[in-house]
Design a protein around this motif. Structure first.
Motif, PDB file in Angstrom:
ATOM      1  N   GLN A 190      79.887  48.986 -29.813  1.00 45.73           N
ATOM      2  CA  GLN A 190      80.144  48.332 -28.517  1.00 45.73           C
ATOM      3  C   GLN A 190      79.079  48.702 -27.495  1.00 45.73           C
ATOM      4  O   GLN A 190      78.632  47.853 -26.715  1.00 45.73           O
ATOM      5  N   SER A 191      78.683  49.953 -27.468  1.00 47.78           N
ATOM      6  CA  SER A 191      77.647  50.390 -26.539  1.00 47.78           C
ATOM      7  C   SER A 191      76.338  49.657 -26.799  1.00 47.78           C
ATOM      8  O   SER A 191      75.677  49.188 -25.863  1.00 47.78           O
ATOM      9  N   SER A 197      76.545  45.990 -25.686  1.00 48.51           N
ATOM     10  CA  SER A 197      76.416  45.805 -24.229  1.00 48.51           C
ATOM     11  C   SER A 197      74.965  45.962 -23.791  1.00 48.51           C
ATOM     12  O   SER A 197      74.525  45.285 -22.858  1.00 48.51           O
ATOM     13  N   LYS A 198      74.217  46.818 -24.450  1.00 50.48           N
ATOM     14  CA  LYS A 198      72.789  46.948 -24.139  1.00 50.48           C
ATOM     15  C   LYS A 198      72.042  45.666 -24.504  1.00 50.48           C
ATOM     16  O   LYS A 198      71.195  45.183 -23.752  1.00 50.48           O
ATOM     17  N   THR A 222      69.530  46.671 -19.176  1.00 49.68           N
ATOM     18  CA  THR A 222      69.438  47.901 -19.954  1.00 49.68           C
ATOM     19  C   THR A 222      68.174  48.664 -19.600  1.00 49.68           C
ATOM     20  O   THR A 222      68.214  49.879 -19.369  1.00 49.68           O
ATOM     21  N   THR A 277      69.293  52.196 -28.554  1.00 50.79           N
ATOM     22  CA  THR A 277      70.015  51.024 -29.071  1.00 50.79           C
ATOM     23  C   THR A 277      69.933  50.971 -30.593  1.00 50.79           C
ATOM     24  O   THR A 277      70.942  50.724 -31.272  1.00 50.79           O
ATOM     25  N   GLU A 329      72.158  53.646 -32.058  1.00 47.36           N
ATOM     26  CA  GLU A 329      73.574  53.285 -31.961  1.00 47.36           C
ATOM     27  C   GLU A 329      73.965  52.242 -33.000  1.00 47.36           C
ATOM     28  O   GLU A 329      74.998  52.384 -33.664  1.00 47.36           O
TER      29      GLU A 329
END
Length: 157
Positions: free
Chosen positions: A48-49, A52-53, A60, A83, A86
């Motif tokens: 999810q992080s 969103s980026k 971002t 990113t 992640e």
């Protein structure tokens, strides 16, 4: 040879016995389910992080330049690195593929966030780190590509 008699500890009766039986029920949950839940939960957080980026890359980059403000690394490099870590870590954990490597990568991300970005959010970071440490130290569990690969390679060796 004489057999050694088996002695069993008598089960307490009444409320004490009932209490002990009830509190021992969670011990019957397979540890592999705990490992799966930990992997999926923490993978979701970082997926999810990353999403969103990616949803607004200019924002971002601005966040990495101003609010996150990491020392010694240019925001134009830090943003794609974070990113990528992640996304990669989340996918590896979700699949249970090279899970320990994925957990280690994401522990690095959590450490950077804790030390340089949001040290006041230590409780949330400790929660993330706890799930990642579970995977790092105990592996992905039976419901993983890692487990399947290990079984395949073990039978061929």
């Amino acid at each position: 040879m004489t057999a050694i008699p088996e002695y069993s500890t008598p089960r307490p009766a009444g409320l004490v016995g009932l209490y002990r039986r009830v509190i021992s029920l969670p011990e019957r949950i397979p540890f592999s389910l705990v490992q799966l839940a930990a992997r999926v939960a923490i993978a979701h957080v970082f997926w999810q992080s990353a999403q969103s980026k990616l949803a607004s890359w200019p924002v971002t980059l601005q966040l990495f330049a101003s609010e996150y403000n990491l020392p010694l690394i240019d925001p134009a490099i830090a943003a794609p690195l974070a990113t990528t870590a992640e996304i990669t870590g989340a996918v590896l954990l979700f699949l249970g593929l090279f899970s320990r490597l994925g957990a280690l990568m994401l522990l690095g991300v959590v450490s950077v966030i804790q030390i340089f970005v949001f040290p006041e959010n230590w409780a949330e970071h400790l929660l993330w780190a706890s799930l990642l440490l579970l995977v790092l130290t105990r592996g992905a569990g039976v419901f993983s590509v890692d487990y399947l690969a290990e079984r395949i390679f073990r039978t061929r060796a």
